[in-house]
Write a protein that holds these residues in place. Structure first.
Motif, PDB file in Angstrom:
ATOM      1  N   ILE A  28      51.134  96.891  60.813  1.00  0.00           N
ATOM      2  CA  ILE A  28      52.267  97.781  60.535  1.00  0.00           C
ATOM      3  C   ILE A  28      51.938  99.162  61.076  1.00  0.00           C
ATOM      4  CG2 ILE A  28      53.772  98.743  58.763  1.00  0.00           C
ATOM      5  CD1 ILE A  28      52.955  96.413  56.952  1.00  0.00           C
ATOM      6  N   VAL A  71      59.040  98.128  57.681  1.00  0.00           N
ATOM      7  CA  VAL A  71      58.630  97.249  56.592  1.00  0.00           C
ATOM      8  C   VAL A  71      58.993  97.958  55.299  1.00  0.00           C
ATOM      9  CG1 VAL A  71      56.721  96.040  55.481  1.00  0.00           C
ATOM     10  CG2 VAL A  71      56.752  96.294  57.967  1.00  0.00           C
ATOM     11  N   LEU A 112      56.075  94.951  50.639  1.00  0.00           N
ATOM     12  CA  LEU A 112      55.037  93.940  50.794  1.00  0.00           C
ATOM     13  C   LEU A 112      54.799  93.290  49.437  1.00  0.00           C
ATOM     14  CD1 LEU A 112      51.630  94.282  52.652  1.00  0.00           C
ATOM     15  CD2 LEU A 112      51.716  93.424  50.312  1.00  0.00           C
ATOM     16  N   LEU A 134      56.284  90.116  53.948  1.00  0.00           N
ATOM     17  CA  LEU A 134      56.802  91.402  54.402  1.00  0.00           C
ATOM     18  C   LEU A 134      58.311  91.333  54.517  1.00  0.00           C
ATOM     19  CD1 LEU A 134      54.246  92.174  57.285  1.00  0.00           C
ATOM     20  CD2 LEU A 134      54.035  92.643  54.836  1.00  0.00           C
ATOM     21  N   LEU A 150      61.577  93.257  55.881  1.00  0.00           N
ATOM     22  CA  LEU A 150      61.873  94.252  56.904  1.00  0.00           C
ATOM     23  C   LEU A 150      63.284  94.800  56.774  1.00  0.00           C
ATOM     24  CD1 LEU A 150      59.267  92.952  57.930  1.00  0.00           C
ATOM     25  CD2 LEU A 150      60.214  92.981  60.237  1.00  0.00           C
ATOM     26  N   THR A 185      47.246  91.673  56.529  1.00  0.00           N
ATOM     27  CA  THR A 185      48.108  92.800  56.881  1.00  0.00           C
ATOM     28  C   THR A 185      47.269  94.052  57.094  1.00  0.00           C
ATOM     29  OG1 THR A 185      49.953  91.911  55.595  1.00  0.00           O
ATOM     30  CG2 THR A 185      50.041  94.247  56.157  1.00  0.00           C
ATOM     31  N   LEU A 203      58.041 101.331  51.692  1.00  0.00           N
ATOM     32  CA  LEU A 203      56.851 100.488  51.644  1.00  0.00           C
ATOM     33  C   LEU A 203      55.777 101.128  50.780  1.00  0.00           C
ATOM     34  CD1 LEU A 203      55.074  98.117  52.535  1.00  0.00           C
ATOM     35  CD2 LEU A 203      54.474  99.451  54.583  1.00  0.00           C
TER      36      LEU A 203
END
Length: 637
Positions: free
Chosen positions: A17, A147, A150, A159, A161, A172, A533
């Protein structure tokens, strides 16, 4: 979400990411190791970015060519090995300077300091090289999306999006860049005031490439808070970016020819001094400095002892090292190289640990007067000074800027003071050994290191290329740019429907403004990060801020609490999220100087070492089965 553990995944899946330099370095090291290993399973790598995949936001190829890097291109490479002149591949490819000279014909036009857009193009070149080189069993997916969330399970991470896509992965890597933070303090006051006052505009801090400057009118007064690298970007965009031109004079100075579209620029900061410029580069691309006083060995011994205060235990050693380099440079220029070398040998032999000790030896070798290096005084040139007018202050400022430029043109080897400033850059790894993961006493970490040294060291060592000084001088002479003075203050006025900028040390410096731009880089603090995120990771207890704690004193830093390399987040309950890695800016303050955006061509610095450690850990996990012979060679090399 426990049923996710029962979903079969036919390949090993890795998410990265953030595709700026940090994320790209992890990808490059993964690719390099995968090429060497005989992987049995299929591997899928998801490179995810909410900007352009491969550049991120900061290195967008669409930004103005006026926005420059502050590290010379020859010191930068996104490949983890020197180029052997063969077909570029992960582990061996051209440095940024080699790429620039190969694919463009303007290398000499910028004195080695490239436009950021060029570095973005270089990163895309590295990405395409990686894609071409990947083994048949490895697939790279490039995804342009945010993202948002999580979700962690025993085996996987799910994940979610912004494009409504969901990706299930085994590992990740979170390598997100500069955050957008919730505003607080004066920034929030200015934003609230501008929101409620139609005639006032406040432009928040961040990258100039993302600032909308189009509403700024010719001859309109514009205030700039902060005079670091972003200030120089704004200075360029609001002048030559609007059609003005700098013309060279016979005496080497520049004269500015206005286009008539420029605003009137007023700037201020704590020091009242724009960032001094970098010394003209005289060092080869593979230059390495070997400290004599501020050494890793000495730092290790002090770290083991503990109870470290930066100003008592660390700063004197750094200033002594800078004093040595200053003295060496003077001796080499005025005596001989042999005399300078002998001074260094005597400093090492005598185990000198102070600037006074260096001076005592230097006087014996012919230095005529004691050398005084005080970082805080050097970073505060107008300390205890007052000025009768803004005009008188700018006259004094101009003379200091001119002197700084002349020193810069002597070079970063032949100018004693610029050579000394480079010591700060060259010993960052030693500073990290003292500071990272709570090495300093919490009070010292917060107030001595972050509040004082961090800004002073950046001021002295992180400046723009020297030609920016000539441009600055020309704009001050033309009265297009005015600095209001040190300890700059901001206040809003509802009655006058404007924002006032002034310096308490400069009489009659009050300037009424309708546009104010924050030119300071937002500091890392995950609790204020606007990212969905980040906030979801905090809510789920995967991210917590690192707390530097000793006895009953605590300092919550704002950086993600992570393990030592390979930097797994430490959850709120104290357990370790071993399938997740956090690298770079989100960990700032837990570690130091994580905003660095490149490694060196000839040597792995922390930047590439960190990336490789993560690649190693991912490929050494139980998710992968590799050829045992190559496993022994690669994964334990």
């Amino acid at each position: 979400m426990s049923n996710l553990n029962e979903i079969p995944i036919e390949s090993v899946r890795i998410a990265i990411i953030g595709s700026g330099p940090r994320g790209m370095s992890v990808l490059e090291r993964l690719a390099s190791r995968l090429i060497e290993l005989d992987i049995k399973e299929k591997v899928e790598i998801f490179l995810i970015d909410d900007g352009h995949v491969g550049t991120g936001r900061i290195w967008s190829t669409e930004q103005s060519s006026l926005l420059l890097m502050n590290t010379i291109a020859q010191e930068i490479s996104a490949f983890s090995g020197l180029w052997d002149e063969k077909e570029p591949r992960p582990g061996s490819g051209p440095s940024f300077a080699q790429w620039w000279q190969k694919y463009r014909n303007d290398y000499s036009d910028f004195n080695g300091y490239a436009p950021r857009a060029y570095y973005g193009e270089y990163l895309l070149y590295v990405l395409s090289t990686i894609e071409r080189s990947l083994p048949f069993s490895v697939t790279l997916h490039k995804i342009s999306a945010r993202v948002e969330r999580l979700d962690e399970t025993e085996k996987y991470q799910l994940l979610q999006l912004s494009n409504n896509q969901e990706i299930l992965v085994n590992r990740t890597v979170i390598a997100t860049g500069h955050s957008t933070n919730k505003l607080k303090d004066i920034e929030k006051d200015l934003d609230d005031f501008a929101s409620n006052t139609p005639s006032v505009t406040f432009i928040k801090g961040g990258s100039v490439a993302q600032m909308d400057l189009s509403s700024i009118q010719p001859d309109q007064g514009v205030g700039i808070i902060g005079m670091g690298l972003t200030f120089y970007d704004l200075m360029a965009e609001l002048t030559i970016g609007r059609g003005g031109k700098f013309v060279s004079e016979e005496n080497g100075e520049l004269r500015y020819c206005p286009s008539g579209k420029e605003p009137r620029i007023y700037a201020g900061s704590r020091s009242g001094m724009p960032l001094p410029v970098r010394g003209r580069n005289q060092k080869p691309f593979d230059y390495e400095y070997q400290p004599a006083i501020f050494t890793l060995k000495r730092a290790l011994n002090i770290r083991k002892r503990g109870n470290i205060y930066f100003e008592r235990d660390v700063l004197p050693l750094l200033e002594a090292e800078m004093t040595l380099v200053y003295a060496e440079t003077e001796l080499r220029l005025n005596k001989s190289k042999l005399v300078a070398q002998q001074l260094r040998k005597d400093v090492i032999k005598s185990q000198v640990e102070s600037a006074n000790g260096v001076n005592e030896l230097a006087l014996k070798y012919g230095i005529s007067h004691p050398i005084s290096i005080n970082i805080y005084d050097l970073a505060d040139p107008f300390k205890n000074n007052t000025f009768p007018s803004i005009e008188e202050f700018n006259k004094k400022l101009y003379s200091i800027i001119l002197d700084d430029y002349n020193e810069a043109m002597n070079g970063n080897v032949d100018s004693p003071i610029k050579a000394a400033f480079d010591v700060i850059r060259n010993t960052r790894s030693v500073v990290r050994l003292f500071v990272d993961f709570g090495g300093l006493h919490p009070h010292s970490h917060q107030f001595e290191f972050l509040n004082k040294f961090n800004s002073a060291s950046s001021f002295l060592s992180a400046g723009p290329p020297a030609f920016r000084s000539l441009q600055l001088q020309a704009l001050i002479k033309q009265k297009i740019l005015t600095v209001v003075g040190p300890s700059m203050k901001i206040k809003t006025s509802s009655n006058d429907r404007c924002i006032y900028m002034y310096s308490p040390h400069v009489q009659n410096s009050n300037v009424a403004l309708n546009v104010v731009i924050d030119a300071r880089i937002p500091t890392t603090d995950i609790t204020y990060d606007c990212s969905n995120l980040t906030q979801s990771l905090i809510k789920d207890g995967i991210f917590v801020p690192f707390v530097n704690k000793k006895d009953d004193i605590e300092f919550q830093t704002g950086g993600v609490n992570v393990t030592l390399s390979p930097f797994h987040p430490i959850r709120a309950d104290g357990t370790i999220a071993e399938k997740i890695y956090v690298l770079g800016i989100p960990t700032e303050h837990t570690r130091w100087f994580m905003q660095s955006g490149s490694s060196r061509p000839h040597k792995w610095i922390d930047f590439m070492i960190d990336a490789d450690a993560i690649a190693f850990d991912i490929l050494n996990s139980q998710d992968l089965s590799v050829n045992e012979e190559k496993d022994a060679y690669m994964l334990h090399s």
